[in-house]
Design a protein around this motif. Sequence first.
Motif, short mmCIF file in Angstrom:
data_model
loop_
_atom_site.label_atom_id
_atom_site.label_comp_id
_atom_site.label_asym_id
_atom_site.label_seq_id
_atom_site.Cartn_x
_atom_site.Cartn_y
_atom_site.Cartn_z
N GLY A 54 1.80 0.05 -1.13
CA GLY A 54 1.22 1.21 -0.46
C GLY A 54 -0.16 1.62 -0.93
N SER A 55 -0.78 0.83 -1.80
CA SER A 55 -2.04 1.29 -2.40
C SER A 55 -3.27 1.05 -1.54
CB SER A 55 -2.24 0.63 -3.77
OG SER A 55 -2.37 -0.78 -3.62
N ARG A 56 -3.22 0.05 -0.64
CA ARG A 56 -4.43 -0.31 0.10
C ARG A 56 -4.10 -0.63 1.56
NH1 ARG A 56 -6.51 -5.42 -2.43
NH2 ARG A 56 -4.30 -5.81 -2.76
N GLY A 57 -5.15 -0.72 2.37
CA GLY A 57 -5.04 -1.25 3.71
C GLY A 57 -4.01 -0.55 4.58
N ILE A 58 -3.18 -1.35 5.25
CA ILE A 58 -2.16 -0.80 6.14
C ILE A 58 -1.19 0.07 5.36
CG2 ILE A 58 -0.18 -1.43 7.60
CD1 ILE A 58 -1.79 -3.89 8.51
N GLY A 59 -0.81 -0.36 4.15
CA GLY A 59 0.12 0.42 3.33
C GLY A 59 -0.41 1.80 3.03
N ARG A 60 -1.69 1.87 2.68
CA ARG A 60 -2.30 3.19 2.40
C ARG A 60 -2.29 4.07 3.64
NH1 ARG A 60 -8.25 3.64 -0.18
NH2 ARG A 60 -7.05 3.11 -2.05
N ALA A 61 -2.66 3.50 4.78
CA ALA A 61 -2.69 4.27 6.03
C ALA A 61 -1.30 4.82 6.36
CB ALA A 61 -3.21 3.41 7.17
N THR A 115 -5.91 1.65 -9.65
CA THR A 115 -7.05 2.44 -9.17
C THR A 115 -6.91 2.75 -7.69
OG1 THR A 115 -8.50 1.43 -10.82
CG2 THR A 115 -9.56 2.50 -8.94
N ALA A 116 -6.56 1.73 -6.91
CA ALA A 116 -6.38 1.93 -5.46
C ALA A 116 -5.20 2.84 -5.18
CB ALA A 116 -6.19 0.57 -4.77
N ALA A 117 -4.12 2.68 -5.95
CA ALA A 117 -2.94 3.53 -5.77
C ALA A 117 -3.28 5.00 -6.05
CB ALA A 117 -1.81 3.06 -6.67
N LEU A 118 -4.07 5.23 -7.08
CA LEU A 118 -4.49 6.60 -7.41
C LEU A 118 -5.39 7.18 -6.31
CD1 LEU A 118 -5.13 6.17 -11.24
CD2 LEU A 118 -3.44 7.70 -10.19
N GLU A 119 -6.19 6.34 -5.69
CA GLU A 119 -7.03 6.79 -4.56
C GLU A 119 -6.16 7.22 -3.38
OE1 GLU A 119 -9.56 3.48 -3.79
OE2 GLU A 119 -10.86 3.84 -5.53
N THR A 120 -5.11 6.45 -3.13
CA THR A 120 -4.17 6.80 -2.06
C THR A 120 -3.49 8.14 -2.37
OG1 THR A 120 -3.78 4.46 -1.64
CG2 THR A 120 -2.19 6.01 -0.72
N LEU A 121 -3.05 8.29 -3.61
CA LEU A 121 -2.42 9.54 -4.05
C LEU A 121 -3.37 10.72 -3.87
CD1 LEU A 121 -0.16 11.12 -5.56
CD2 LEU A 121 -1.21 10.37 -7.70
N ALA A 122 -4.62 10.54 -4.28
CA ALA A 122 -5.61 11.61 -4.19
C ALA A 122 -5.87 11.99 -2.72
CB ALA A 122 -6.92 11.18 -4.86
N GLU A 157 -2.95 14.11 -1.50
CA GLU A 157 -2.99 15.46 -2.08
C GLU A 157 -4.15 16.28 -1.52
OE1 GLU A 157 -2.89 14.62 -6.27
OE2 GLU A 157 -0.68 14.62 -6.31
N ALA A 158 -5.24 15.60 -1.16
CA ALA A 158 -6.39 16.30 -0.59
C ALA A 158 -6.05 16.90 0.78
CB ALA A 158 -7.58 15.35 -0.46
N ASN A 159 -5.02 16.34 1.41
CA ASN A 159 -4.57 16.86 2.70
C ASN A 159 -3.29 17.69 2.57
OD1 ASN A 159 -6.26 15.76 5.10
ND2 ASN A 159 -6.08 14.03 3.70
#
Length: 243
Positions: free
Chosen positions: A9-16, A38-45, A48-50
């Motif tokens: 779930g950290s990048r790409g389709i998983g993140r979306a 790093t990518a996973a933390l970006e997804t988390l952030a 949370e930003a939303n």
Amino acid sequence: MKCALVTGGSRGIGRAICLKLAQELGYHVLINFQHNETAALETLAAIEANSGSASLLKFDVADKSAVDKALSTWESSHPEAQLEVIVNNAGIAKDGLFMWMPAEDWSSVINTTVNGFYHVTQFFIQKLLRQRYGRIINMISVSGVKGTPGQTNYSAAKAALLGATKALAQEVAKRNITVNAVAPGFIHSDMTADMDEKELKKLIPANRFGEPEEVADLVTFLASSKASYITGEVININGGIYS
């Protein structure tokens, strides 16, 4: 706390998918990743930003003991949590012609996609049956539906997941659990970054690559209560390349 787990779930389709499940369905999203924290933390952030909520779960889906340990630890520390959605998105590609394919390239692709589905889904399936509700969504590919030259291992893995989707759907349907597969075509992601987009677009009736958000919209619908009478289906999302 109602939860959804997205493997890879950290990048790409998983993140979306993680973002949409949090924003549109209000799930606490468990973001699985293996290497790229790093990518996973970006997804988390981003979640949370939303005003959404999520947490990270690091494990290799192909390693049963690692899956069991990570998920058991999470469960024991969140006894109030109710997992409702599993999105089996983790997968790898090691492309090459079959006649030159090393055994490692065959087995690692199969292990991640097929055994990964087994390890994660089997861990939760009895709990979903007891709670009489669940959504299992398996990310396959146009390769798993029609086969793609140079991807015999990847096509085999995704086709196996297609068959598993149809069989499991029939086993659990009476308990209000749906099992569906989503088969993307060419979608902008790390996996397609090195492809010749200009040439490949000529093969696609829609004349473009898809966006991860478009795939995530479909997955989110299947994860919702609106899709309660859809199960055992493979839904292509590919701009008409294979219909």
